[in-house]
Scaffold this motif. Sequence first.
Motif, PDB file in Angstrom:
ATOM      1  N   PRO A 164       0.838  -1.200   0.000  1.00 50.37           N
ATOM      2  CA  PRO A 164       0.000   0.000   0.000  1.00 50.37           C
ATOM      3  C   PRO A 164       0.868   1.243   0.000  1.00 50.37           C
ATOM      4  CG  PRO A 164       0.201  -0.837   2.221  1.00 50.37           C
ATOM      5  CD  PRO A 164       0.927  -1.820   1.340  1.00 50.37           C
ATOM      6  N   SER A 165       0.281   2.378  -0.285  1.00 56.44           N
ATOM      7  CA  SER A 165       0.976   3.640  -0.096  1.00 56.44           C
ATOM      8  C   SER A 165       1.267   3.795   1.397  1.00 56.44           C
ATOM      9  CB  SER A 165       0.100   4.793  -0.592  1.00 56.44           C
ATOM     10  OG  SER A 165       0.755   6.031  -0.455  1.00 56.44           O
ATOM     11  N   PHE A 166       2.441   4.365   1.750  1.00 53.40           N
ATOM     12  CA  PHE A 166       2.801   4.406   3.168  1.00 53.40           C
ATOM     13  C   PHE A 166       3.752   5.559   3.477  1.00 53.40           C
ATOM     14  CE2 PHE A 166       5.850   1.690   0.976  1.00 53.40           C
ATOM     15  CZ  PHE A 166       7.082   2.126   1.446  1.00 53.40           C
ATOM     16  N   TRP A 167       3.653   6.036   4.728  1.00 56.43           N
ATOM     17  CA  TRP A 167       4.621   6.963   5.297  1.00 56.43           C
ATOM     18  C   TRP A 167       5.696   6.152   6.017  1.00 56.43           C
ATOM     19  CZ3 TRP A 167       5.453  11.987   4.618  1.00 56.43           C
ATOM     20  CH2 TRP A 167       4.424  12.766   4.091  1.00 56.43           C
ATOM     21  N   MET A 168       6.957   6.511   5.801  1.00 58.59           N
ATOM     22  CA  MET A 168       8.085   5.768   6.367  1.00 58.59           C
ATOM     23  C   MET A 168       8.948   6.678   7.247  1.00 58.59           C
ATOM     24  SD  MET A 168      10.056   3.079   6.663  1.00 58.59           S
ATOM     25  CE  MET A 168       9.329   1.967   5.440  1.00 58.59           C
ATOM     26  N   PRO A 169       9.192   6.299   8.513  1.00 61.41           N
ATOM     27  CA  PRO A 169      10.095   7.090   9.361  1.00 61.41           C
ATOM     28  C   PRO A 169      11.558   6.700   9.133  1.00 61.41           C
ATOM     29  CG  PRO A 169       9.178   5.301  10.633  1.00 61.41           C
ATOM     30  CD  PRO A 169       8.559   5.207   9.258  1.00 61.41           C
ATOM     31  N   TYR A 170      12.447   7.674   9.281  1.00 62.49           N
ATOM     32  CA  TYR A 170      13.891   7.452   9.147  1.00 62.49           C
ATOM     33  C   TYR A 170      14.568   7.677  10.501  1.00 62.49           C
ATOM     34  CZ  TYR A 170      13.809   7.690   3.976  1.00 62.49           C
ATOM     35  OH  TYR A 170      13.594   7.455   2.642  1.00 62.49           O
ATOM     36  N   ILE A 171      15.518   6.825  10.822  1.00 62.66           N
ATOM     37  CA  ILE A 171      16.308   6.933  12.042  1.00 62.66           C
ATOM     38  C   ILE A 171      17.758   7.123  11.637  1.00 62.66           C
ATOM     39  CG2 ILE A 171      17.026   5.780  14.174  1.00 62.66           C
ATOM     40  CD1 ILE A 171      14.372   4.124  13.912  1.00 62.66           C
ATOM     41  N   GLN A 172      18.390   8.154  12.138  1.00 63.84           N
ATOM     42  CA  GLN A 172      19.791   8.401  11.804  1.00 63.84           C
ATOM     43  C   GLN A 172      20.690   7.467  12.613  1.00 63.84           C
ATOM     44  OE1 GLN A 172      21.704  12.032  13.113  1.00 63.84           O
ATOM     45  NE2 GLN A 172      22.643  12.302  11.105  1.00 63.84           N
ATOM     46  N   VAL A 173      21.660   6.850  11.941  1.00 69.09           N
ATOM     47  CA  VAL A 173      22.607   5.954  12.599  1.00 69.09           C
ATOM     48  C   VAL A 173      24.020   6.351  12.206  1.00 69.09           C
ATOM     49  CG1 VAL A 173      20.984   4.019  12.721  1.00 69.09           C
ATOM     50  CG2 VAL A 173      22.476   4.259  10.708  1.00 69.09           C
ATOM     51  N   THR A 174      24.976   5.854  12.943  1.00 69.34           N
ATOM     52  CA  THR A 174      26.376   6.142  12.631  1.00 69.34           C
ATOM     53  C   THR A 174      26.823   5.392  11.389  1.00 69.34           C
ATOM     54  OG1 THR A 174      26.847   6.495  14.977  1.00 69.34           O
ATOM     55  CG2 THR A 174      28.727   6.087  13.533  1.00 69.34           C
ATOM     56  N   SER A 175      26.360   4.148  11.237  1.00 66.64           N
ATOM     57  CA  SER A 175      26.739   3.327  10.095  1.00 66.64           C
ATOM     58  C   SER A 175      25.570   2.442   9.680  1.00 66.64           C
ATOM     59  CB  SER A 175      27.946   2.450  10.435  1.00 66.64           C
ATOM     60  OG  SER A 175      28.143   1.446   9.468  1.00 66.64           O
ATOM     61  N   VAL A 176      25.102   2.622   8.454  1.00 60.75           N
ATOM     62  CA  VAL A 176      24.029   1.765   7.956  1.00 60.75           C
ATOM     63  C   VAL A 176      24.502   0.320   7.864  1.00 60.75           C
ATOM     64  CG1 VAL A 176      22.737   1.179   5.850  1.00 60.75           C
ATOM     65  CG2 VAL A 176      22.666   3.499   6.754  1.00 60.75           C
ATOM     66  N   ALA A 177      25.714   0.101   7.380  1.00 66.68           N
ATOM     67  CA  ALA A 177      26.220  -1.265   7.227  1.00 66.68           C
ATOM     68  C   ALA A 177      26.253  -1.999   8.558  1.00 66.68           C
ATOM     69  CB  ALA A 177      27.609  -1.238   6.596  1.00 66.68           C
ATOM     70  N   ALA A 178      26.739  -1.328   9.606  1.00 67.04           N
ATOM     71  CA  ALA A 178      26.810  -1.961  10.922  1.00 67.04           C
ATOM     72  C   ALA A 178      25.416  -2.214  11.481  1.00 67.04           C
ATOM     73  CB  ALA A 178      27.614  -1.083  11.882  1.00 67.04           C
ATOM     74  N   THR A 179      24.491  -1.276  11.248  1.00 69.37           N
ATOM     75  CA  THR A 179      23.118  -1.431  11.740  1.00 69.37           C
ATOM     76  C   THR A 179      22.418  -2.584  11.036  1.00 69.37           C
ATOM     77  OG1 THR A 179      23.026   0.953  12.169  1.00 69.37           O
ATOM     78  CG2 THR A 179      20.932  -0.237  12.139  1.00 69.37           C
ATOM     79  N   VAL A 180      22.629  -2.698   9.732  1.00 70.16           N
ATOM     80  CA  VAL A 180      22.039  -3.802   8.963  1.00 70.16           C
ATOM     81  C   VAL A 180      22.536  -5.140   9.481  1.00 70.16           C
ATOM     82  CG1 VAL A 180      22.163  -4.950   6.709  1.00 70.16           C
ATOM     83  CG2 VAL A 180      21.515  -2.535   6.855  1.00 70.16           C
ATOM     84  N   SER A 181      23.829  -5.238   9.707  1.00 72.01           N
ATOM     85  CA  SER A 181      24.404  -6.490  10.204  1.00 72.01           C
ATOM     86  C   SER A 181      23.825  -6.868  11.558  1.00 72.01           C
ATOM     87  CB  SER A 181      25.929  -6.347  10.299  1.00 72.01           C
ATOM     88  OG  SER A 181      26.514  -7.521  10.812  1.00 72.01           O
ATOM     89  N   LYS A 182      23.713  -5.895  12.437  1.00 69.38           N
ATOM     90  CA  LYS A 182      23.173  -6.146  13.771  1.00 69.38           C
ATOM     91  C   LYS A 182      21.694  -6.532  13.702  1.00 69.38           C
ATOM     92  CE  LYS A 182      24.613  -3.415  17.036  1.00 69.38           C
ATOM     93  NZ  LYS A 182      24.740  -2.254  17.973  1.00 69.38           N
ATOM     94  N   ALA A 183      20.931  -5.828  12.851  1.00 68.26           N
ATOM     95  CA  ALA A 183      19.508  -6.119  12.717  1.00 68.26           C
ATOM     96  C   ALA A 183      19.291  -7.542  12.212  1.00 68.26           C
ATOM     97  CB  ALA A 183      18.847  -5.117  11.775  1.00 68.26           C
TER      98      ALA A 183
END
Length: 238
Positions: A64-83
């Motif tokens: 569906p159409s949607f609103w998406m929130p963004y969270i600022q992180v120090t490193s996207v790569a590190a956050t992706v790995s942890k997630a």
Amino acid sequence: MKANNFIWTDLSTFDLKVSKEFYSKIFGWGYQQVDTDYHYAYKSKKEVSGLYLMPETFVNMGMPSFWMPYIQVTSVAATVSKAQAMGGKVELTESTGDFGSIALIRDPSGAGFTVYDGNQLNGRTLDEENTMVWNELYVSDEGLVLEFYTHLFDWTIEETENKRFLVYNSQGQNITAIQQVDNEIKGKHEYWSVFFKVADINATIAKALEFGGKLIYQDNHSALLADSFDAMFQITEK
């Protein structure tokens, strides 16, 4: 901007022209085209959100159409790995020169959010009208997500009452909340909600209804609305 805080939101829509007109009517936004499909929304000279044409990949998935929130992180790569290590699912990643990198992640409940490690986006305010001022996660089972967010973002989570959890960043600021809600109330999906401050809730509801929106529910302090393509967002006077 400080890492692990909410900083931005954007709308994935089926029709940019219709959506731009809708939000211009209710929030008074102006727009500037950034590239072929992405536009910044402005309140005066301040960038407050983005709008973009939904990619064909998402359309084919039946999203569906949607609103998406963004969270600022120090490193996207590190956050992706942890997630991923904690049961999150990465929908997409993208990096664009000086702009920085983003990743769309779904938590173990299925609620989606975007992380960003650049310094170009800064749309959330504390209390400015017609800007994003708050974000809240609605889930049917808080047990699926509390540990995930605590470890992913170094957030501190405090239970209050009625399965409501206040979330604090590493500086001790209350930046968001997590609310367990029955599906009968919130619907079948788990989602992060975006709140925009308005001067008058009832007047904003009336405008939304006039221009093709829907009122989902209203309480003393806020209202949940859907735009003409059923993208949900909330408004508040606080």
